[in-house]
Design an enzyme around this catalytic site. Sequence first.
Site, PDB file in Angstrom:
ATOM      1  N   ASN A  48      -6.664   1.770  10.458  1.00 20.41           N
ATOM      2  CA  ASN A  48      -5.335   2.040  10.997  1.00 20.41           C
ATOM      3  C   ASN A  48      -5.453   2.061  12.514  1.00 20.41           C
ATOM      4  O   ASN A  48      -6.035   2.981  13.081  1.00 20.41           O
ATOM      5  CB  ASN A  48      -4.813   3.382  10.488  1.00 20.41           C
ATOM      6  N   ARG A  79       0.857  -1.190   0.000  1.00 26.56           N
ATOM      7  CA  ARG A  79       0.000   0.000   0.000  1.00 26.56           C
ATOM      8  C   ARG A  79       0.889   1.235   0.000  1.00 26.56           C
ATOM      9  O   ARG A  79       1.686   1.450   0.921  1.00 26.56           O
ATOM     10  CB  ARG A  79      -0.911  -0.007   1.240  1.00 26.56           C
ATOM     11  N   GLU A 134      -3.006  -0.274   8.518  1.00 32.70           N
ATOM     12  CA  GLU A 134      -1.815   0.133   9.253  1.00 32.70           C
ATOM     13  C   GLU A 134      -1.895  -0.439  10.660  1.00 32.70           C
ATOM     14  O   GLU A 134      -2.936  -0.366  11.307  1.00 32.70           O
ATOM     15  CB  GLU A 134      -1.695   1.666   9.368  1.00 32.70           C
ATOM     16  N   HIS A 150      -2.793  10.892   0.976  1.00 34.30           N
ATOM     17  CA  HIS A 150      -2.212  10.666   2.292  1.00 34.30           C
ATOM     18  C   HIS A 150      -1.570  11.972   2.760  1.00 34.30           C
ATOM     19  O   HIS A 150      -0.377  12.042   3.011  1.00 34.30           O
ATOM     20  CB  HIS A 150      -1.195   9.524   2.252  1.00 34.30           C
TER      21      HIS A 150
END
Length: 456
Positions: free
Chosen positions: A298, A74, A364, A118
Amino acid sequence: MIFPEDFVWGAATASYQIEGAAKEDGRGQSIWDTFSHTPGKVAGGDTGDVACDHYHRHADDVRLMRELRLAAYRFSVSWPRVLPEGQGRVNPKGLAFYDKLVDELLNAEISPYVTLYHWDLPQALEDRGGWTSRDTAHRFAEYAQIVHERLGDRVSHWTTLNEPWVAAYLGYGNGVHAPGRRDPAAAMRAAHHLLLGHGLAARALREAGARSLMLVVNSAPVLTPAQVNDPEATPGEADAAAAHRIHALLTRQFLDPAVHGSYPAEVLDAAARNGGLGHVQDGDLELINAPIDQIGINYYNPCVVEASPGEPADAAWPGSEGVRFATADAPTTAMGWPIVPDGLSRLLARLSRDYPRVGLMVTENGAAFDDVVQDGRVRDRDRVAYLRGHLREVHRAIEAGADLRGYLVWSLLDNFEWAEGYRRRFGIVHVDYPTQARTPKDSALWYRDVIGRNRL
């Protein structure tokens, strides 16, 4: 502990944290370039100008991924590398970089999982209001179409946003992340426009043929101090109400509109008291409610709260009046984050109940420790223990019925850790920044073996 045969094992990174080459090949400036070059914003005055030099070393990094048996990688696309002004003129060299990276991954039999945002918003768009401006959502959808047009014939897995809570509330609320604004009303507008951008981009991607769409959130179980070490503990009415409200502000604020097409009452109330709801227009929630295939999670630690009458709202949490953010009675990482592995299984159980028709993926999970290289080796026993504990909880969640499809460790490489600079190391691969030498840590070798056996 055997995992499903089709369980996806991988690792994750982000563009500004690893790529470097900040002024090469036509890349434009991002808000993180501006923020990191502003004195006092990042520990040690560090910037992402060079980072892990992945822009020049990506072929070697992909070979390393293959040696570690990763099935998925990713990564995020740098919006200003593709569109230096955030819109209009496309930078062909920027697209060519990701084109080559995708081909290298596929040749190594690694599935690319592309994240479109991001946090590295083009500075040119921030100068026109950033995520507080509705127009940015439309520019994001156009950018998504451009990237998909180039990579969509080979990339199956697409993520629109990574952690919109962080982008909105740390970027525009308490200012510890780029662009560094401190305005609760701006943060709530930014959160809505991020969601609008997600919905517009998701629809554009789907119309272009994207097969798998994901929204990634930084979620956590919201617990009272007593619940951290005792899942059966029953909180008092006031503490339970505090936890319910914070869960709405952290997780439901983003997943309820995306999956159910509505905001929680607690979010609407917070917005009404912080700038009003004028930025929410008719039809927005229908646009945001674009079908997604997976929720990316995450997870690092639980969010611990308790009722505290008279407590002012935290700058990162508009609407949190009367709530005190507490600490967990648990060991901590180098970030000071409590290590509570079963928080992950509790979270996965909650999300499975609340969003039962959407698949889940841990996108994550990892920890920073003070790693050192000794005799060519990094003996990061604490990280191995951290990962083992959390993977046990992943397995527990699957056994309990969660539609959990994969696990991506954070992070492949030590990297630029946002406002913490380079002093925090999350990677399973050590990076010596002066030489850019990569050294797989013991955790990387352990993870490689877990992947090979598909079991703990």
